[in-house]
Design a protein around this motif. Structure first.
Motif, PDB file in Angstrom:
ATOM      1  N   ASN A 169      62.404  40.449  29.820  1.00 53.08           N
ATOM      2  CA  ASN A 169      62.387  40.233  28.334  1.00 53.08           C
ATOM      3  C   ASN A 169      63.867  40.364  27.645  1.00 53.08           C
ATOM      4  OD1 ASN A 169      59.718  40.690  27.983  1.00 53.08           O
ATOM      5  ND2 ASN A 169      59.718  42.941  27.953  1.00 53.08           N
ATOM      6  N   ALA A 170      64.785  40.847  28.142  1.00 56.52           N
ATOM      7  CA  ALA A 170      66.228  40.655  27.493  1.00 56.52           C
ATOM      8  C   ALA A 170      66.619  39.194  27.928  1.00 56.52           C
ATOM      9  CB  ALA A 170      67.061  41.565  28.463  1.00 56.52           C
ATOM     10  N   LEU A 171      66.289  38.518  29.097  1.00 55.06           N
ATOM     11  CA  LEU A 171      66.730  37.457  29.255  1.00 55.06           C
ATOM     12  C   LEU A 171      66.141  36.332  28.316  1.00 55.06           C
ATOM     13  CD1 LEU A 171      66.630  37.311  33.168  1.00 55.06           C
ATOM     14  CD2 LEU A 171      68.502  36.909  31.830  1.00 55.06           C
ATOM     15  N   VAL A 172      64.803  36.689  28.068  1.00 58.14           N
ATOM     16  CA  VAL A 172      63.986  35.705  27.234  1.00 58.14           C
ATOM     17  C   VAL A 172      64.330  35.944  25.679  1.00 58.14           C
ATOM     18  CG1 VAL A 172      61.783  35.297  25.948  1.00 58.14           C
ATOM     19  CG2 VAL A 172      61.717  35.672  28.223  1.00 58.14           C
ATOM     20  N   ASP A 173      64.865  37.081  25.356  1.00 55.93           N
ATOM     21  CA  ASP A 173      65.421  37.243  23.887  1.00 55.93           C
ATOM     22  C   ASP A 173      66.984  36.757  23.861  1.00 55.93           C
ATOM     23  OD1 ASP A 173      63.150  38.572  23.256  1.00 55.93           O
ATOM     24  OD2 ASP A 173      63.870  40.739  23.506  1.00 55.93           O
ATOM     25  N   SER A 174      67.514  36.544  24.854  1.00 58.03           N
ATOM     26  CA  SER A 174      69.083  36.013  25.049  1.00 58.03           C
ATOM     27  C   SER A 174      69.062  34.727  25.234  1.00 58.03           C
ATOM     28  CB  SER A 174      69.606  36.940  25.868  1.00 58.03           C
ATOM     29  OG  SER A 174      69.292  36.466  27.348  1.00 58.03           O
ATOM     30  N   ASP A 175      67.957  34.108  25.105  1.00 53.47           N
ATOM     31  CA  ASP A 175      67.862  32.510  25.852  1.00 53.47           C
ATOM     32  C   ASP A 175      68.529  32.105  26.774  1.00 53.47           C
ATOM     33  OD1 ASP A 175      66.487  32.021  23.336  1.00 53.47           O
ATOM     34  OD2 ASP A 175      68.067  31.824  22.000  1.00 53.47           O
ATOM     35  N   ASP A 176      68.472  32.988  28.034  1.00 56.19           N
ATOM     36  CA  ASP A 176      69.157  32.721  28.880  1.00 56.19           C
ATOM     37  C   ASP A 176      68.409  32.623  30.008  1.00 56.19           C
ATOM     38  OD1 ASP A 176      71.982  33.411  28.361  1.00 56.19           O
ATOM     39  OD2 ASP A 176      71.716  35.512  28.593  1.00 56.19           O
ATOM     40  N   LEU A 177      67.233  32.108  29.973  1.00 58.03           N
ATOM     41  CA  LEU A 177      66.182  31.752  30.783  1.00 58.03           C
ATOM     42  C   LEU A 177      65.355  30.616  30.328  1.00 58.03           C
ATOM     43  CD1 LEU A 177      64.417  33.316  33.311  1.00 58.03           C
ATOM     44  CD2 LEU A 177      63.197  34.326  31.568  1.00 58.03           C
ATOM     45  N   LEU A 178      65.061  29.750  31.294  1.00 62.12           N
ATOM     46  CA  LEU A 178      64.092  28.436  30.972  1.00 62.12           C
ATOM     47  C   LEU A 178      63.438  28.212  32.352  1.00 62.12           C
ATOM     48  CD1 LEU A 178      65.975  26.366  33.047  1.00 62.12           C
ATOM     49  CD2 LEU A 178      67.500  26.015  31.075  1.00 62.12           C
ATOM     50  N   LEU A 179      62.502  27.184  31.847  1.00 64.24           N
ATOM     51  CA  LEU A 179      61.386  27.166  33.018  1.00 64.24           C
ATOM     52  C   LEU A 179      61.557  25.478  33.046  1.00 64.24           C
ATOM     53  CD1 LEU A 179      59.152  28.597  34.447  1.00 64.24           C
ATOM     54  CD2 LEU A 179      57.655  27.689  32.550  1.00 64.24           C
ATOM     55  N   ALA A 180      61.393  25.213  34.757  1.00 67.06           N
ATOM     56  CA  ALA A 180      61.558  23.857  34.962  1.00 67.06           C
ATOM     57  C   ALA A 180      60.048  23.321  34.818  1.00 67.06           C
ATOM     58  CB  ALA A 180      61.952  23.725  36.507  1.00 67.06           C
ATOM     59  N   LEU A 181      59.742  22.004  34.513  1.00 66.53           N
ATOM     60  CA  LEU A 181      58.714  21.515  34.140  1.00 66.53           C
ATOM     61  C   LEU A 181      57.460  21.683  35.447  1.00 66.53           C
ATOM     62  CD1 LEU A 181      56.449  20.185  32.343  1.00 66.53           C
ATOM     63  CD2 LEU A 181      57.450  18.191  33.004  1.00 66.53           C
ATOM     64  N   PRO A 182      58.292  21.350  36.630  1.00 68.53           N
ATOM     65  CA  PRO A 182      57.134  21.560  37.917  1.00 68.53           C
ATOM     66  C   PRO A 182      56.787  22.988  37.863  1.00 68.53           C
ATOM     67  CG  PRO A 182      59.183  20.103  38.390  1.00 68.53           C
ATOM     68  CD  PRO A 182      59.409  20.819  36.926  1.00 68.53           C
ATOM     69  N   VAL A 183      57.690  23.638  37.778  1.00 68.76           N
ATOM     70  CA  VAL A 183      57.196  25.343  37.940  1.00 68.76           C
ATOM     71  C   VAL A 183      56.379  25.683  36.869  1.00 68.76           C
ATOM     72  CG1 VAL A 183      58.051  27.683  37.853  1.00 68.76           C
ATOM     73  CG2 VAL A 183      59.392  25.895  39.042  1.00 68.76           C
ATOM     74  N   ARG A 184      56.527  25.350  35.674  1.00 69.03           N
ATOM     75  CA  ARG A 184      55.477  25.541  34.573  1.00 69.03           C
ATOM     76  C   ARG A 184      54.086  25.075  35.004  1.00 69.03           C
ATOM     77  NH1 ARG A 184      52.871  23.748  30.090  1.00 69.03           N
ATOM     78  NH2 ARG A 184      53.106  24.900  28.007  1.00 69.03           N
ATOM     79  N   LEU A 185      54.207  23.843  35.671  1.00 66.44           N
ATOM     80  CA  LEU A 185      52.807  23.265  35.975  1.00 66.44           C
ATOM     81  C   LEU A 185      52.103  23.811  36.960  1.00 66.44           C
ATOM     82  CD1 LEU A 185      53.616  19.575  35.578  1.00 66.44           C
ATOM     83  CD2 LEU A 185      52.512  20.883  33.874  1.00 66.44           C
ATOM     84  N   GLU A 186      52.934  24.452  37.824  1.00 66.15           N
ATOM     85  CA  GLU A 186      52.349  25.233  39.031  1.00 66.15           C
ATOM     86  C   GLU A 186      51.753  26.308  38.604  1.00 66.15           C
ATOM     87  OE1 GLU A 186      53.359  26.295  43.938  1.00 66.15           O
ATOM     88  OE2 GLU A 186      54.784  25.293  42.537  1.00 66.15           O
TER      89      GLU A 186
END
Length: 86
Positions: A20-37
């Motif tokens: 949650n801290a990573l999400v809130d700090s905008d230090d986290l992202l998701l690669a499209l292939p991972v999102r789809l998987e």
């Protein structure tokens, strides 16, 4: 065997708090292939909520150079016994 304290599935656990801290700090992202998987493994009854939750993460799309590199890595990794799937 129970889950250790701070388990990822425990809403108030250490792992969840760090996530949650990573999400809130905008230090986290998701690669499209991972999102789809991830999306491909979600049951239909949970898909809408899961998709809505994923909107909290910015999505990055691999470049053509990245795809070319993966095309080189995957056969080598598979030859070494690694397996991949969606």
């Amino acid at each position: 065997m129970g889950r250790p304290p701070g388990s990822a599935r425990k809403p108030g656990g250490r792992t969840a708090s760090a996530f949650n801290a990573l999400v809130d700090s905008d230090d986290l992202l998701l690669a499209l292939p991972v999102r789809l998987e991830l999306l491909s493994g979600v049951a239909a009854r949970h898909r809408q909520a899961f998709t809505r939750a994923l909107t909290a993460l910015p999505v990055v799309v691999p470049t053509d150079d990245t795809w070319r590199l993966l095309q080189e890595w995957i056969p080598r990794a598979a030859d070494q016994g690694h397996r991949f799937g969606v």
